[in-house]
Design a protein around this motif. Structure first.
Motif, PDB file in Angstrom:
ATOM      1  N   ARG A 111       4.308  -5.647  -5.651  1.00  0.00           N
ATOM      2  CA  ARG A 111       3.680  -4.509  -6.318  1.00  0.00           C
ATOM      3  C   ARG A 111       2.834  -5.025  -7.468  1.00  0.00           C
ATOM      4  O   ARG A 111       3.279  -5.884  -8.225  1.00  0.00           O
ATOM      5  CB  ARG A 111       4.754  -3.536  -6.813  1.00  0.00           C
ATOM      6  CG  ARG A 111       4.203  -2.240  -7.337  1.00  0.00           C
ATOM      7  CD  ARG A 111       5.280  -1.173  -7.580  1.00  0.00           C
ATOM      8  NE  ARG A 111       6.258  -1.561  -8.593  1.00  0.00           N
ATOM      9  CZ  ARG A 111       7.546  -1.816  -8.340  1.00  0.00           C
ATOM     10  NH1 ARG A 111       8.025  -1.754  -7.107  1.00  0.00           N
ATOM     11  NH2 ARG A 111       8.359  -2.142  -9.321  1.00  0.00           N
ATOM     12  N   ASP A 112       1.628  -4.520  -7.584  1.00  0.00           N
ATOM     13  CA  ASP A 112       0.715  -4.900  -8.673  1.00  0.00           C
ATOM     14  C   ASP A 112       0.477  -6.410  -8.713  1.00  0.00           C
ATOM     15  O   ASP A 112       0.355  -7.011  -9.785  1.00  0.00           O
ATOM     16  CB  ASP A 112       1.260  -4.429 -10.028  1.00  0.00           C
ATOM     17  CG  ASP A 112       1.529  -2.937 -10.080  1.00  0.00           C
ATOM     18  OD1 ASP A 112       0.775  -2.180  -9.422  1.00  0.00           O
ATOM     19  OD2 ASP A 112       2.494  -2.520 -10.753  1.00  0.00           O
ATOM     20  N   GLY A 113       0.461  -7.044  -7.535  1.00  0.00           N
ATOM     21  CA  GLY A 113       0.201  -8.480  -7.458  1.00  0.00           C
ATOM     22  C   GLY A 113       1.370  -9.348  -7.874  1.00  0.00           C
ATOM     23  O   GLY A 113       1.216 -10.547  -8.089  1.00  0.00           O
ATOM     24  N   LYS A 114       2.560  -8.743  -7.991  1.00  0.00           N
ATOM     25  CA  LYS A 114       3.755  -9.491  -8.418  1.00  0.00           C
ATOM     26  C   LYS A 114       4.915  -9.199  -7.471  1.00  0.00           C
ATOM     27  O   LYS A 114       4.888  -8.244  -6.705  1.00  0.00           O
ATOM     28  CB  LYS A 114       4.136  -9.105  -9.842  1.00  0.00           C
ATOM     29  CG  LYS A 114       3.031  -9.406 -10.839  1.00  0.00           C
ATOM     30  CD  LYS A 114       3.587  -9.870 -12.127  1.00  0.00           C
ATOM     31  CE  LYS A 114       2.440 -10.280 -13.031  1.00  0.00           C
ATOM     32  NZ  LYS A 114       2.829 -11.265 -13.962  1.00  0.00           N
ATOM     33  N   ASP A 141      10.136 -20.874 -15.158  1.00  0.00           N
ATOM     34  CA  ASP A 141       9.271 -19.985 -15.940  1.00  0.00           C
ATOM     35  C   ASP A 141       8.055 -19.553 -15.121  1.00  0.00           C
ATOM     36  O   ASP A 141       7.599 -18.413 -15.243  1.00  0.00           O
ATOM     37  CB  ASP A 141       8.818 -20.656 -17.241  1.00  0.00           C
ATOM     38  CG  ASP A 141       9.923 -20.704 -18.279  1.00  0.00           C
ATOM     39  OD1 ASP A 141      10.927 -19.968 -18.138  1.00  0.00           O
ATOM     40  OD2 ASP A 141       9.796 -21.496 -19.235  1.00  0.00           O
ATOM     41  N   ASP A 142       7.538 -20.447 -14.281  1.00  0.00           N
ATOM     42  CA  ASP A 142       6.422 -20.081 -13.404  1.00  0.00           C
ATOM     43  C   ASP A 142       6.872 -19.049 -12.379  1.00  0.00           C
ATOM     44  O   ASP A 142       6.124 -18.124 -12.050  1.00  0.00           O
ATOM     45  CB  ASP A 142       5.858 -21.310 -12.691  1.00  0.00           C
ATOM     46  CG  ASP A 142       5.104 -22.242 -13.635  1.00  0.00           C
ATOM     47  OD1 ASP A 142       4.888 -21.878 -14.810  1.00  0.00           O
ATOM     48  OD2 ASP A 142       4.736 -23.345 -13.190  1.00  0.00           O
ATOM     49  N   MET A 143       8.105 -19.201 -11.880  1.00  0.00           N
ATOM     50  CA  MET A 143       8.648 -18.210 -10.946  1.00  0.00           C
ATOM     51  C   MET A 143       8.719 -16.847 -11.635  1.00  0.00           C
ATOM     52  O   MET A 143       8.313 -15.830 -11.060  1.00  0.00           O
ATOM     53  CB  MET A 143      10.040 -18.630 -10.474  1.00  0.00           C
ATOM     54  CG  MET A 143      10.053 -19.846  -9.576  1.00  0.00           C
ATOM     55  SD  MET A 143      11.721 -20.491  -9.303  1.00  0.00           S
ATOM     56  CE  MET A 143      12.517 -19.121  -8.484  1.00  0.00           C
ATOM     57  N   LEU A 144       9.220 -16.831 -12.860  1.00  0.00           N
ATOM     58  CA  LEU A 144       9.348 -15.573 -13.606  1.00  0.00           C
ATOM     59  C   LEU A 144       8.001 -14.920 -13.860  1.00  0.00           C
ATOM     60  O   LEU A 144       7.891 -13.694 -13.859  1.00  0.00           O
ATOM     61  CB  LEU A 144      10.075 -15.812 -14.920  1.00  0.00           C
ATOM     62  CG  LEU A 144      11.578 -15.995 -14.785  1.00  0.00           C
ATOM     63  CD1 LEU A 144      12.161 -16.556 -16.074  1.00  0.00           C
ATOM     64  CD2 LEU A 144      12.257 -14.704 -14.416  1.00  0.00           C
ATOM     65  N   ALA A 145       6.966 -15.725 -14.058  1.00  0.00           N
ATOM     66  CA  ALA A 145       5.625 -15.187 -14.299  1.00  0.00           C
ATOM     67  C   ALA A 145       5.100 -14.435 -13.076  1.00  0.00           C
ATOM     68  O   ALA A 145       4.242 -13.560 -13.205  1.00  0.00           O
ATOM     69  CB  ALA A 145       4.670 -16.312 -14.685  1.00  0.00           C
ATOM     70  N   MET A 146       5.635 -14.753 -11.915  1.00  0.00           N
ATOM     71  CA  MET A 146       5.205 -14.091 -10.676  1.00  0.00           C
ATOM     72  C   MET A 146       6.001 -12.817 -10.397  1.00  0.00           C
ATOM     73  O   MET A 146       5.726 -12.104  -9.439  1.00  0.00           O
ATOM     74  CB  MET A 146       5.358 -15.056  -9.497  1.00  0.00           C
ATOM     75  CG  MET A 146       4.461 -16.259  -9.602  1.00  0.00           C
ATOM     76  SD  MET A 146       4.748 -17.385  -8.231  1.00  0.00           S
ATOM     77  CE  MET A 146       4.557 -18.947  -9.096  1.00  0.00           C
TER      78      MET A 146
END
Length: 133
Positions: free
Chosen positions: A111-114, A20-25
């Motif tokens: 892109r956009d910090g992600k 889930d932390d990976m997905l948040a990035m």
């Protein structure tokens, strides 16, 4: 967060099993270019891929080196995958908890910090040889 820190955090989350932390990035329209496969578009398909991977494989990445361009929109990482093949993956040899050690690399677009693109490469023939014995 700068691009190297973002990629380092991504791999820290991977090694800790925090998908889930990976997905948040990930950017909402992330593209996942699969080694010797197609392109998965969007976070939901990346989530499904992660679920499948954690069922079939137990992996820890070591010797991670992260690179990034000065603009901060592209990055790459080189690492070693230390894994155990837990459950037979369709089209691959039967799984009997074989272990493997495999060099790999990933290219990223940011892109956009992600993370907007993930493209991972490894030698499937080398992996197959290791698990078939």
């Amino acid at each position: 967060m700068d691009s190297k820190a973002l990629i380092t955090a991504y791999y820290d989350a991977f090694n800790a099993g925090r998908t889930d932390d990976m997905l948040a990035m990930m950017h909402d329209d992330v593209e996942h270019h699969v080694n010797e496969g197609g392109i998965r578009k969007g976070k939901e398909l990346f989530r499904e891929f992660n679920k499948h991977m954690t069922t079939s494989y137990k992996e820890l990445l070591t010797d991670i080196v992260v690179f990034a361009n000065e603009a901060g929109d592209r990055a790459a990482a080189e690492f070693v995958v230390n894994g155990t093949y837990l459950k037979t993956d369709e089209g691959l040899p039967p799984a009997t908890c074989q272990t493997y050690r495999l060099p790999a690399g990933t290219f990223f677009t940011l892109r956009d910090g992600k993370i907007a693109r993930v493209t991972t490469y490894y030698n499937l023939a080398d992996w197959t040889q290791q698990v078939v014995g």
